[in-house]
Design a protein around this motif. Structure first.
Motif, mmCIF file in Angstrom:
data_model
loop_
_atom_site.group_PDB
_atom_site.id
_atom_site.type_symbol
_atom_site.label_atom_id
_atom_site.label_comp_id
_atom_site.label_asym_id
_atom_site.label_seq_id
_atom_site.Cartn_x
_atom_site.Cartn_y
_atom_site.Cartn_z
ATOM 1 N N VAL A 141 33.646 -3.326 73.856
ATOM 2 C CA VAL A 141 34.162 -4.100 74.988
ATOM 3 C C VAL A 141 33.770 -3.490 76.332
ATOM 4 O O VAL A 141 34.312 -3.848 77.360
ATOM 5 N N ARG A 142 32.824 -2.564 76.315
ATOM 6 C CA ARG A 142 32.368 -1.997 77.585
ATOM 7 C C ARG A 142 31.055 -2.669 77.964
ATOM 8 O O ARG A 142 30.229 -2.970 77.099
ATOM 9 N N VAL A 143 30.877 -2.926 79.239
ATOM 10 C CA VAL A 143 29.665 -3.610 79.694
ATOM 11 C C VAL A 143 28.991 -2.819 80.806
ATOM 12 O O VAL A 143 29.638 -2.109 81.566
ATOM 13 N N ARG A 144 27.676 -2.963 80.852
ATOM 14 C CA ARG A 144 26.920 -2.308 81.909
ATOM 15 C C ARG A 144 26.739 -3.296 83.058
ATOM 16 O O ARG A 144 26.322 -4.433 82.821
ATOM 17 N N VAL B 45 28.789 1.653 83.860
ATOM 18 C CA VAL B 45 29.537 0.954 82.819
ATOM 19 C C VAL B 45 30.943 0.643 83.333
ATOM 20 O O VAL B 45 31.537 1.427 84.074
ATOM 21 N N ASP B 46 31.436 -0.518 82.950
ATOM 22 C CA ASP B 46 32.761 -0.929 83.409
ATOM 23 C C ASP B 46 33.490 -1.614 82.261
ATOM 24 O O ASP B 46 32.891 -1.915 81.219
ATOM 25 N N PHE C 266 34.676 -8.692 80.970
ATOM 26 C CA PHE C 266 35.498 -7.640 80.380
ATOM 27 C C PHE C 266 36.206 -8.120 79.109
ATOM 28 O O PHE C 266 36.795 -7.327 78.392
ATOM 29 N N ILE C 267 36.184 -9.429 78.885
ATOM 30 C CA ILE C 267 36.830 -9.961 77.679
ATOM 31 C C ILE C 267 35.747 -10.626 76.833
ATOM 32 O O ILE C 267 34.919 -11.363 77.360
ATOM 33 N N ARG C 268 35.730 -10.314 75.541
ATOM 34 C CA ARG C 268 34.822 -11.024 74.643
ATOM 35 C C ARG C 268 35.665 -11.591 73.512
ATOM 36 O O ARG C 268 36.809 -11.163 73.306
ATOM 37 N N TYR C 269 35.104 -12.542 72.811
ATOM 38 C CA TYR C 269 35.888 -13.236 71.790
ATOM 39 C C TYR C 269 35.254 -13.100 70.422
ATOM 40 O O TYR C 269 34.037 -13.161 70.281
ATOM 41 N N GLU C 270 36.103 -12.922 69.447
ATOM 42 C CA GLU C 270 35.638 -13.031 68.061
ATOM 43 C C GLU C 270 36.431 -14.155 67.425
ATOM 44 O O GLU C 270 37.622 -14.326 67.703
#
Lengths: 300, 180
Positions: free
Chosen positions: B104-107, B114-115, B35-39
């Motif tokens: 920031v949504r993922v399947r 999707v969550d 649920f968290i991604r980084y840039e």
């Protein structure tokens, strides 16, 4: 950061088939009003329309995995009328019903008794379906390549063009005598790829100069990046320029004998196949070349 | 009714991914579902150069594009300003993923639904944790969670003190604030 396209080949097929079906029905209605003698060509349009749209819808359901596992959830698609997709479901549903009624009447030999208003209603719904495929992407503000008013128009023109090409392609082989009678239809069909070329150029110029850097990145993907070979060869050359040249040769530069000869038929058929290839490539490229807006670091 | 929000101080973030793994454990997510991604980006100019780590997650936008486009109403504005995804309504059309500007949504690769970040509402209550798991896991204290409508809350005071702002300005009226 690498960006993975959210939608791929399956959704491209769906957008292509839905547009083709809507366009084919609108084209067959046009033909009914303009050249009612072409009963077979009109019927081919009426067959192509529901068949392609239903195949497209099945593909869509297949791609929507969570719904595919729980099919009852598809009933919920009519709950948010603020969503373009909900409107699309309404248009697709109504269009499928109308086009199936028209097809059944035609196949039962009641083609002449189909009320004009029913055909026109189907054509309007078909056009709504074509425009919807563009608006579906158009409302996503995340992607500058999609989020503009040109995309639905481009998809509509491409959809009508592919719908006409599908009817003519079947007509060449199954009802050549009617194919020769449909001059006005063929001329209309001839001009669509030219108009499409103009719309694509506009779309690229506007998107490249979007306030978001992602607009420029998306256009570069198409014209000089990963998707450039498909864009130039399969879409621009094969899908737009070649059909224009071939049809121009057939319609304006050839004698009636050549046009109605076996060679003439093959040239027209090739042109129609190329239009279909171009139509599909357009949908796929628009899906995979679009880059989302930058939050911290641009996507690549 | 509260209006929950989060503050993320990127000047404290060391990019250790502790928040992401804590979130995955707390919410029992799949290994490929984060649920968290980084840039990351380089900031400053030589010799004063640094790497800025920006953890991104659902911003719980008041003007949520995902909820606007969701055809089944699965993505919706829930209680206390928390954007929720009703897993039982999601058909997995991915329209919300296309509409979310933050990506920031993922399947979920098993269910197809999707969550995204839930602000750990239910799980936090059940396990009795005061804060979202990402907040508690952060070793540098870069995160803070609280009620944006409570003038006495720590988060309101910290946002005012640090002049924190949503990552993309007023794009979607995000409730996650960043110090950069």
């Amino acid at each position: 950061m690498m960006f993975e396209p959210i939608w791929g080949v399956v959704i491209a097929c769906y957008l292509f088939l839905a547009g083709l079906g809507g366009g084919a029905f609108a084209a067959s209605t046009y033909m009914r009003l303009r050249t009612p003698k072409c009963v077979h060509l009109i019927r081919y349009g009426r067959i192509i329309a529901p068949v392609t749209v239903i195949i497209g819808l099945v593909l869509l359901m297949f791609d929507a995995t969570a719904g595919f596992h729980h099919p009852l959830r598809f009933a919920l698609l009519l709950t948010n009328f603020g969503s373009v997709m909900t409107w699309g479901v309404v248009f697709l549903g109504a269009f499928t019903i109308v086009s199936l009624i028209v097809l059944i009447m035609d196949l039962l030999g009641k083609g002449l008794k189909i009320p004009v208003w029913l055909d026109v209603a189907g054509a309007v719904l078909g056009i709504c379906v074509c425009v919807y495929t563009g608006c579906l992407l158009g409302v996503a503000k995340t992607f500058p390549l999609w989020n503009n008013a040109l995309l639905p128009v481009l998809f509509l023109v491409s959809a009508v063009s592919t719908g006409m090409a599908a009817i003519l392609l079947v007509g060449i082989f199954r009802a050549p005598h009617e194919f020769h009678l449909s001059g006005a239809f063929k001329k209309f069909h001839f001009f669509l790829p030219i108009f499409e070329l103009f719309l694509v150029a506009c779309l690229l110029f506007i998107t490249a100069n979007s306030a978001e850097a992602a607009g420029w990145a998306s256009v570069m993907n198409l014209v000089a990046g990963d998707d450039a070979v498909a864009f130039w060869l399969m879409f621009v050359l094969a899908g737009l320029v070649m059909p224009t040249i071939l049809e121009w040769k057939m319609l304006f530069m050839s004698t009636k004998e050549v046009e109605e000869s076996k060679t003439g038929h093959m040239v027209s058929a090739a042109s129609d196949v190329l239009v279909l290839v171009g139509g599909f490539t357009l949908r796929l490229l628009v899906l995979v070349a679009a880059m989302p807006i930058t939050i911290v670091q641009p996507w690549v | 009714m509260a209006r929950y929000g989060m503050l993320i101080d990127t000047t404290k973030c060391i990019g250790c991914y502790a928040c992401r793994t804590a979130c995955q454990r707390q919410n029992s997510l799949l290994p490929d579902e984060a649920f968290i991604r980084y840039e990351q980006r380089e900031v400053g100019s030589y010799p004063d150069v640094n790497v800025e780590n920006v953890p991104l997650q659902c911003m719980h936008c008041e003007d949520a594009p995902c909820a606007q486009v969701c055809p089944t109403g699965a993505a919706h504005m829930g209680a206390d300003g928390i954007v929720e995804v009703d897993q039982g309504r999601c058909i997995g059309c991915l329209y919300c993923m296309a509409a979310c500007p933050y990506q920031v949504r993922v399947r979920n690769s098993e269910t197809g639904a999707v969550d995204k970040c839930r602000f750990c509402t239910v799980s936090a209550e059940e396990s009795g944790t005061k804060m979202c798991s990402c907040v508690e896991a952060c070793p540098t204290g870069a995160r803070l969670f609280g009620d944006l409508d409570d003038p006495d809350s720590q988060i309101v005071a910290e946002i005012a003190r640090t002049k924190a702002a949503p990552i993309a300005g007023d794009l979607t009226k995000s409730k996650v604030f960043y110090v950069r």
